[in-house]
Design a protein around this motif. Structure first.
Motif, PDB file in Angstrom:
ATOM      1  N   ARG A  77       4.609 -12.027 -21.231  1.00  0.00           N
ATOM      2  CA  ARG A  77       3.183 -11.796 -21.005  1.00  0.00           C
ATOM      3  C   ARG A  77       2.634 -12.721 -19.920  1.00  0.00           C
ATOM      4  N   ILE A  78       3.083 -13.953 -19.922  1.00  0.00           N
ATOM      5  CA  ILE A  78       2.657 -14.886 -18.875  1.00  0.00           C
ATOM      6  C   ILE A  78       3.161 -14.406 -17.515  1.00  0.00           C
ATOM      7  N   LEU A  79       4.422 -13.953 -17.488  1.00  0.00           N
ATOM      8  CA  LEU A  79       4.985 -13.434 -16.248  1.00  0.00           C
ATOM      9  C   LEU A  79       4.209 -12.219 -15.770  1.00  0.00           C
ATOM     10  N   ARG A  80       3.869 -11.317 -16.689  1.00  0.00           N
ATOM     11  CA  ARG A  80       3.105 -10.124 -16.313  1.00  0.00           C
ATOM     12  C   ARG A  80       1.726 -10.503 -15.778  1.00  0.00           C
ATOM     13  N   ALA A  81       1.087 -11.476 -16.392  1.00  0.00           N
ATOM     14  CA  ALA A  81      -0.233 -11.898 -15.930  1.00  0.00           C
ATOM     15  C   ALA A  81      -0.165 -12.399 -14.489  1.00  0.00           C
ATOM     16  N   ARG A  82       0.880 -13.152 -14.178  1.00  0.00           N
ATOM     17  CA  ARG A  82       1.042 -13.635 -12.804  1.00  0.00           C
ATOM     18  C   ARG A  82       1.300 -12.482 -11.845  1.00  0.00           C
ATOM     19  N   GLN A  83       2.112 -11.520 -12.286  1.00  0.00           N
ATOM     20  CA  GLN A  83       2.386 -10.366 -11.444  1.00  0.00           C
ATOM     21  C   GLN A  83       1.122  -9.549 -11.195  1.00  0.00           C
ATOM     22  N   GLU A  84       0.301  -9.386 -12.238  1.00  0.00           N
ATOM     23  CA  GLU A  84      -0.949  -8.644 -12.086  1.00  0.00           C
ATOM     24  C   GLU A  84      -1.899  -9.372 -11.143  1.00  0.00           C
ATOM     25  N   GLU A  85      -1.961 -10.686 -11.242  1.00  0.00           N
ATOM     26  CA  GLU A  85      -2.797 -11.460 -10.329  1.00  0.00           C
ATOM     27  C   GLU A  85      -2.343 -11.274  -8.884  1.00  0.00           C
ATOM     28  N   GLU A  86      -1.041 -11.290  -8.669  1.00  0.00           N
ATOM     29  CA  GLU A  86      -0.510 -11.109  -7.321  1.00  0.00           C
ATOM     30  C   GLU A  86      -0.797  -9.704  -6.814  1.00  0.00           C
ATOM     31  N   ARG A  87      -0.646  -8.701  -7.680  1.00  0.00           N
ATOM     32  CA  ARG A  87      -0.954  -7.330  -7.265  1.00  0.00           C
ATOM     33  C   ARG A  87      -2.430  -7.186  -6.919  1.00  0.00           C
ATOM     34  N   ALA A  88      -3.295  -7.820  -7.724  1.00  0.00           N
ATOM     35  CA  ALA A  88      -4.730  -7.759  -7.445  1.00  0.00           C
ATOM     36  C   ALA A  88      -5.048  -8.439  -6.115  1.00  0.00           C
ATOM     37  N   ARG A  89      -4.371  -9.545  -5.855  1.00  0.00           N
ATOM     38  CA  ARG A  89      -4.601 -10.247  -4.585  1.00  0.00           C
ATOM     39  C   ARG A  89      -4.170  -9.379  -3.404  1.00  0.00           C
ATOM     40  N   GLN A  90      -3.019  -8.742  -3.535  1.00  0.00           N
ATOM     41  CA  GLN A  90      -2.544  -7.869  -2.468  1.00  0.00           C
ATOM     42  C   GLN A  90      -3.480  -6.677  -2.269  1.00  0.00           C
ATOM     43  N   GLU A  91      -4.032  -6.158  -3.372  1.00  0.00           N
ATOM     44  CA  GLU A  91      -4.972  -5.039  -3.268  1.00  0.00           C
ATOM     45  C   GLU A  91      -6.258  -5.462  -2.576  1.00  0.00           C
ATOM     46  N   ARG A  92      -6.734  -6.676  -2.875  1.00  0.00           N
ATOM     47  CA  ARG A  92      -7.938  -7.162  -2.191  1.00  0.00           C
ATOM     48  C   ARG A  92      -7.686  -7.305  -0.693  1.00  0.00           C
ATOM     49  N   ILE A  93      -6.514  -7.801  -0.343  1.00  0.00           N
ATOM     50  CA  ILE A  93      -6.167  -7.921   1.077  1.00  0.00           C
ATOM     51  C   ILE A  93      -6.122  -6.548   1.733  1.00  0.00           C
ATOM     52  N   ARG A  94      -5.522  -5.583   1.033  1.00  0.00           N
ATOM     53  CA  ARG A  94      -5.433  -4.224   1.573  1.00  0.00           C
ATOM     54  C   ARG A  94      -6.816  -3.624   1.774  1.00  0.00           C
ATOM     55  N   GLN A  95      -7.679  -3.778   0.777  1.00  0.00           N
ATOM     56  CA  GLN A  95      -9.029  -3.235   0.881  1.00  0.00           C
ATOM     57  C   GLN A  95      -9.813  -3.904   2.013  1.00  0.00           C
ATOM     58  N   GLU A  96      -9.602  -5.204   2.182  1.00  0.00           N
ATOM     59  CA  GLU A  96     -10.284  -5.908   3.269  1.00  0.00           C
ATOM     60  C   GLU A  96      -9.796  -5.415   4.623  1.00  0.00           C
ATOM     61  N   HIS A  97      -8.511  -5.151   4.751  1.00  0.00           N
ATOM     62  CA  HIS A  97      -7.978  -4.594   5.997  1.00  0.00           C
ATOM     63  C   HIS A  97      -8.590  -3.219   6.267  1.00  0.00           C
ATOM     64  N   ILE A  98      -8.728  -2.411   5.213  1.00  0.00           N
ATOM     65  CA  ILE A  98      -9.339  -1.088   5.357  1.00  0.00           C
ATOM     66  C   ILE A  98     -10.785  -1.227   5.818  1.00  0.00           C
ATOM     67  N   ARG A  99     -11.517  -2.155   5.193  1.00  0.00           N
ATOM     68  CA  ARG A  99     -12.922  -2.348   5.558  1.00  0.00           C
ATOM     69  C   ARG A  99     -13.058  -2.792   7.008  1.00  0.00           C
ATOM     70  N   GLN A 100     -12.212  -3.732   7.424  1.00  0.00           N
ATOM     71  CA  GLN A 100     -12.276  -4.213   8.797  1.00  0.00           C
ATOM     72  C   GLN A 100     -11.933  -3.110   9.789  1.00  0.00           C
ATOM     73  N   GLU A 101     -10.952  -2.283   9.454  1.00  0.00           N
ATOM     74  CA  GLU A 101     -10.586  -1.179  10.338  1.00  0.00           C
ATOM     75  C   GLU A 101     -11.718  -0.172  10.429  1.00  0.00           C
ATOM     76  N   GLN A 102     -12.361   0.116   9.308  1.00  0.00           N
ATOM     77  CA  GLN A 102     -13.491   1.051   9.321  1.00  0.00           C
ATOM     78  C   GLN A 102     -14.652   0.498  10.148  1.00  0.00           C
ATOM     79  N   GLU A 103     -14.900  -0.793  10.002  1.00  0.00           N
ATOM     80  CA  GLU A 103     -15.972  -1.415  10.777  1.00  0.00           C
ATOM     81  C   GLU A 103     -15.660  -1.357  12.264  1.00  0.00           C
ATOM     82  N   ARG A 104     -14.403  -1.573  12.611  1.00  0.00           N
ATOM     83  CA  ARG A 104     -14.020  -1.507  14.026  1.00  0.00           C
ATOM     84  C   ARG A 104     -14.228  -0.107  14.588  1.00  0.00           C
ATOM     85  N   ILE A 105     -13.859   0.913  13.798  1.00  0.00           N
ATOM     86  CA  ILE A 105     -14.028   2.299  14.253  1.00  0.00           C
ATOM     87  C   ILE A 105     -15.504   2.627  14.404  1.00  0.00           C
TER      88      ILE A 105
END
Length: 426
Positions: A243-271
């Motif tokens: 469970r501790i391992l899964r929590a860390r994995q979920e945190e990392e996935r959430a962090r990667q998703e935030r980065i992805r969404q931020e990249h999408i937002r920046q690309e949309q703003e540029r367009i």
């Protein structure tokens, strides 16, 4: 008589002497020689020794088999006691979750009722003030969208009322979701109680048989309870690590998703800046991709995704199992379409691929090759005390869960204490 007479006497003397020698050397009928008797006694001793050694080996083998049988019986008793301990512990944990879910639902329902009262008072005020036009809009609207998408004047004039309606709808949805969660957990508890009753009967039957066979079973039972408590504690500790391992994995996935969404937002703003336009309509550059829930794919309308990772065979097994999501749960059933329980589900899925596995979840927990959590692949069986699920990849399982939920996909393989993870085809 002369010389010839003397020669005759000597010949007779030689013949007599030779006869005496032969008589001495010839065996006496009915009497064995010392050499022959010793050989026979030696052979007889060797035969007796060989026979004694063979009997000793057979006795040692029987003693070894008896000790192994006793050890196997002791181990089985420890296993049954440990599984009972784990299941009861999981039930207590689920009861605590149900209690908290009940509190959350009652709180959400109270907030909904309070907001509903505010909404009623606002409508009453509008009616008493004679603002029939606005009241008609509220009462005739089919959805919040109908209310809030009126003219800009309406939006500005009645922003407060829009917030009241939206807050009520949000609280209503939250309350319904918490009620659904509460009912799901209560249904899971019902199944666990049935599993606990089945385990209790099996344990009691085993104990009765052992009491008949062993005069010192009381001491054996006490020692087995001690061993079982240690074993159950070790299993729970490993699950907590998962469970501790899964929590860390979920945190990392959430962090990667935030980065992805931020990249999408920046690309949309540029367009938008390049096009010199802001806020394009449907299909425009500023349109964000839909947010997908766990186990969903674009355009899937909420349907579970296909399995990911592992071997082709394991993915085929998992994908076949996913076809039956939504079908009913029936305790003791084995039909993938008309109703099955957890172990009947996994057994029937594997039967489709020519792999024969045992019927019960307890037996399946000892079948095939055990694999660590980190190496889990689609098609592997995640075994709990009294329950079993199939891993499909991506941190998800598919299983026949309860009467309310039926066959479903869950996002947490460690939602109960994991007893073992098995790969049936190896």
């Amino acid at each position: 008589m002369g010389m010839s007479g003397n020669r005759g006497c000597r010949r007779r003397a030689v013949l007599i002497a030779a006869a005496l020698v032969l008589a001495v050397q010839a065996p006496v009928p009915g009497r064995a020689s010392p050499v022959t008797k010793a050989e026979k006694e030696k052979r007889r001793a060797e035969e007796e020794k060989s026979r004694a050694e063979s009997e000793a080996e057979q006795l040692e083998q029987k003693l070894g088999e008896s000790r192994q049988k006793e050890q196997d019986l002791e181990d089985e008793l420890v296993r049954l006691l440990a599984l009972k301990d784990i299941l009861e512990s999981d039930m207590e944990e689920l009861k605590a979750q149900i209690h908290q879910a009940g509190l959350d639902y009652r709180q959400a329902e109270e907030q909904r009722r309070t907001q509903y009262g505010i909404l009623k008072k606002r409508i009453q005020f509008l009616y008493e003030e004679g603002d029939i036009t606005y009241l008609d809009i509220l009462l005739k609207a089919k959805s919040i969208g109908d209310v809030v998408s009126q003219t800009e004047y309406f939006r500005q004039l009645y922003e407060y009322d829009r917030q009241i309606i939206e807050r009520y709808e949000r609280l209503k949805k939250e309350a319904a979701g918490k009620k659904e969660l509460l009912e799901e957990k209560q249904s899971q508890l019902e199944v666990m109680e049935e599993e606990n009753e089945s385990q209790q009967k099996e344990l009691e039957g085993f104990i009765r048989e052992r009491e008949k066979e062993s005069s010192g079973f009381a001491l054996e039972l006490e020692a087995a309870r001690t061993r079982a408590a240690r074993a159950a504690g070790e299993v729970r500790r490993k699950t907590e690590e998962i469970r501790i391992l899964r929590a860390r994995q979920e945190e990392e996935r959430a962090r990667q998703e935030r980065i992805r969404q931020e990249h999408i937002r920046q690309e949309q703003e540029r367009i938008r800046q390049e096009q010199g336009s802001i806020g394009q309509g449907p299909g425009g550059a500023n349109q964000e991709p839909p947010v997908l829930g766990p186990g969903q794919e674009p355009g899937s309308s909420g349907k579970p995704a296909e399995s990911t990772g592992g071997t082709e065979f394991g993915r085929n097994v998992a994908d076949y199992a996913l076809q039956f999501v939504g079908n009913p749960y029936i305790y003791g059933g084995t039909s993938l379409t008309n109703g099955t329980d957890c172990s009947g589900f996994t057994q029937s899925v594997y039967r489709h691929f020519g792999v024969s596995i045992p019927r019960t979840s307890g037996e399946q927990a000892g079948f095939g090759r055990e694999v660590p959590y980190e190496d889990m692949e689609p098609g592997d069986l995640v075994c709990y005390s009294g329950h079993v699920a199939m891993y499909i990849g991506g941190g998800r399982i598919v299983h026949a869960s309860s009467r309310k939920e039926g066959i479903k996909v869950s996002n947490d393989p460690a939602y109960r204490t994991i007893v073992s993870i098995r790969r049936p085809w190896q």
